[in-house]
Design an enzyme around this catalytic site. Structure first.
Site, PDB file in Angstrom:
ATOM      1  N   CYS A   1      -4.398  -1.771  -1.683  1.00  0.00           N
ATOM      2  CA  CYS A   1      -4.581  -0.357  -1.967  1.00  0.00           C
ATOM      3  C   CYS A   1      -5.588  -0.259  -3.120  1.00  0.00           C
ATOM      4  O   CYS A   1      -5.374  -0.865  -4.183  1.00  0.00           O
ATOM      5  CB  CYS A   1      -3.236   0.234  -2.378  1.00  0.00           C
ATOM      6  SG  CYS A   1      -3.336   1.925  -2.985  1.00  0.00           S
TER       7      CYS A   1
ATOM      8  N   GLU B   1      -2.816   8.953   8.397  1.00  0.00           N
ATOM      9  CA  GLU B   1      -1.355   8.864   8.474  1.00  0.00           C
ATOM     10  C   GLU B   1      -0.798   9.697   9.634  1.00  0.00           C
ATOM     11  O   GLU B   1       0.297   9.434  10.118  1.00  0.00           O
ATOM     12  CB  GLU B   1      -0.712   9.301   7.145  1.00  0.00           C
ATOM     13  CG  GLU B   1      -0.917   8.308   6.007  1.00  0.00           C
ATOM     14  CD  GLU B   1      -0.094   7.007   6.144  1.00  0.00           C
ATOM     15  OE1 GLU B   1       0.951   7.028   6.804  1.00  0.00           O
ATOM     16  OE2 GLU B   1      -0.543   5.978   5.587  1.00  0.00           O
TER      17      GLU B   1
ATOM     18  N   ASP C   1       0.881  -1.175   0.000  1.00  0.00           N
ATOM     19  CA  ASP C   1       0.000   0.000   0.000  1.00  0.00           C
ATOM     20  C   ASP C   1       0.917   1.223   0.000  1.00  0.00           C
ATOM     21  O   ASP C   1       2.137   1.106   0.135  1.00  0.00           O
ATOM     22  CB  ASP C   1      -0.883  -0.004   1.259  1.00  0.00           C
ATOM     23  CG  ASP C   1      -1.802   1.216   1.334  1.00  0.00           C
ATOM     24  OD1 ASP C   1      -2.382   1.593   0.292  1.00  0.00           O
ATOM     25  OD2 ASP C   1      -1.936   1.814   2.418  1.00  0.00           O
ATOM     26  N   SER C   2       0.302   2.408  -0.108  1.00  0.00           N
ATOM     27  CA  SER C   2       1.097   3.626  -0.042  1.00  0.00           C
ATOM     28  C   SER C   2       1.619   3.881   1.376  1.00  0.00           C
ATOM     29  O   SER C   2       2.611   4.577   1.555  1.00  0.00           O
ATOM     30  CB  SER C   2       0.248   4.820  -0.480  1.00  0.00           C
ATOM     31  OG  SER C   2      -0.869   4.941   0.374  1.00  0.00           O
TER      32      SER C   2
ATOM     33  N   CYS D   1     -11.021   2.628   0.214  1.00  0.00           N
ATOM     34  CA  CYS D   1      -9.606   2.974   0.418  1.00  0.00           C
ATOM     35  C   CYS D   1      -9.215   2.226   1.675  1.00  0.00           C
ATOM     36  O   CYS D   1      -9.949   2.246   2.672  1.00  0.00           O
ATOM     37  CB  CYS D   1      -9.447   4.481   0.626  1.00  0.00           C
ATOM     38  SG  CYS D   1      -7.793   4.959   1.169  1.00  0.00           S
TER      39      CYS D   1
ATOM     40  N   HIS E   1      -7.196   2.796   3.891  1.00  0.00           N
ATOM     41  CA  HIS E   1      -6.987   3.613   5.085  1.00  0.00           C
ATOM     42  C   HIS E   1      -8.303   3.832   5.856  1.00  0.00           C
ATOM     43  O   HIS E   1      -8.280   4.091   7.053  1.00  0.00           O
ATOM     44  CB  HIS E   1      -6.443   4.998   4.714  1.00  0.00           C
ATOM     45  CG  HIS E   1      -4.978   5.038   4.414  1.00  0.00           C
ATOM     46  ND1 HIS E   1      -4.431   4.471   3.283  1.00  0.00           N
ATOM     47  CD2 HIS E   1      -3.940   5.598   5.097  1.00  0.00           C
ATOM     48  CE1 HIS E   1      -3.118   4.691   3.276  1.00  0.00           C
ATOM     49  NE2 HIS E   1      -2.798   5.369   4.367  1.00  0.00           N
TER      50      HIS E   1
HETATM   51  N1  DGL Z   1      -4.784   3.134   0.917  1.00  0.00           N
HETATM   52  C1  DGL Z   1      -4.821   3.481  -0.431  1.00  0.00           C
HETATM   53  C2  DGL Z   1      -6.094   3.143  -1.129  1.00  0.00           C
HETATM   54  O1  DGL Z   1      -6.689   2.150  -0.762  1.00  0.00           O
HETATM   55  C3  DGL Z   1      -4.089   4.700  -0.909  1.00  0.00           C
HETATM   56  C4  DGL Z   1      -4.339   5.968  -0.226  1.00  0.00           C
HETATM   57  C5  DGL Z   1      -3.425   7.051  -0.782  1.00  0.00           C
HETATM   58  O2  DGL Z   1      -2.214   6.884  -0.689  1.00  0.00           O
HETATM   59  O3  DGL Z   1      -3.953   8.051  -1.278  1.00  0.00           O
HETATM   60  O4  DGL Z   1      -6.521   3.778  -2.054  1.00  0.00           O
END
Ligand code: DGL
Length: 265
Positions: free
Chosen positions: A73, A153, A10-11, A184, A186
């Site tokens: 992600c 984050e 993931d990011s 997402c 996150h």
């Molecule tokens: N967690 C990621 C997603 O599911 C990426 C979030 C990001 O870095 O913008 O899209």
């Protein structure tokens, strides 16, 4: 039997929500987790850049012996899943969008489904496509929520500031949908504040659906691990390993052993 690890990326911290589900469903698997903390957020970047990053990370995970790759992600799944599958044909590569869509279609009674995600994910219409392939009658209402990722984050997952942002993004969903996809990885970390606001809307995150999908592939390919010791997670990040370790521990609910800094891959 195959004791090599599963590669997950993931990011940043978001993919740990998928790791948590993997640990529950596949307790004997070793996991290599890659968080691209130097280059996050992905969701506001171009398709070309996200593809480039995803290929680079997939190569790294394969070099480190991954037997399968899970793109934890949504943004990278929307932009790069097909390209990664075409580039690395010798190992299974799975994303989060299809399993999340299937789950939402099962949960929704009125076929009105909300999708929240990053700018890139929402603009890609990947969920619209995936949901309409499952059931043409499903109506999709989507919304970009770009401020959610930086809040997660920073560990700002409760309090007045995030409550206001939740209200700002999600007001228009009230009385319109019965199910909302947290598109997402996150966002599940924000589940308590989101749930508090949308109340009777069912929230769907793809984590356990993805973990179940991974398990069925490993069983089919006879690649389940037979390790006696329960899973170990090895984390790699491209910046600020200490910060990742500290916050990651809170979200994962267990200690993360020394995330390693990767700067030359
Ligand atoms: N967690 C990621 C997603 O599911 C990426 C979030 C990001 O870095 O913008 O899209």
């Amino acid at each position: 039997m195959e004791n090599r690890p599963i590669g997950v990326f993931d990011s940043g911290l978001g993919g740990l929500t998928v790791v948590k589900a993997l640990k529950k469903i596949l307790p004997n698997e070793r996991i290599l987790y890659f968080g691209d903390t130097a280059r996050l957020p992905y969701g506001v970047k171009s398709r070309d850049l996200i593809i480039q990053y995803s290929i680079q990370i997939a190569r790294f995970l394969i070099k480190n012996d991954a037997k399968m790759i899970i793109i934890a992600c949504n943004t990278a799944t929307a932009m790069a899943l097909e390209i990664l599958k075409n580039n690395f044909t010798h190992i299974p590569i799975i994303g989060v969008i299809e399993p999340g869509s299937v789950q939402a279609s099962l949960d929704s009674k009125n076929k009105k489904i909300g999708v929240i995600g990053t700018v890139a994910t929402i603009n890609s219409k990947a969920y619209d496509t995936s949901l309409s392939l499952i059931d043409k009658e499903i109506q999709v209402f989507s919304k970009q929520c770009p401020l959610f990722v930086p809040f997660v984050e920073e560990g700002m997952v409760k309090g007045e500031a995030i409550n206001l942002i939740v209200e700002h993004y999600l007001s228009s969903f009230k009385n319109k949908i019965d199910t909302m996809i947290l598109g997402c990885t996150h966002y599940p970390i924000l589940k308590p504040v989101i749930k508090d606001f949308v109340k009777n809307i069912k929230l769907v995150d793809s984590a356990s659906a993805v973990a179940n999908h991974a398990k069925s592939i490993l069983i089919k390919k006879r690649q389940m691990s037979e390790l006696e010791c329960p899973n170990q997670i090895e984390c790699f990040v491209t910046d600020l390993p200490r910060k990742f370790g500290k916050l990651g521990e809170i979200f994962l609910g267990e200690k993360i052993n020394h995330p390693q800094l990767v700067d030359d891959f």
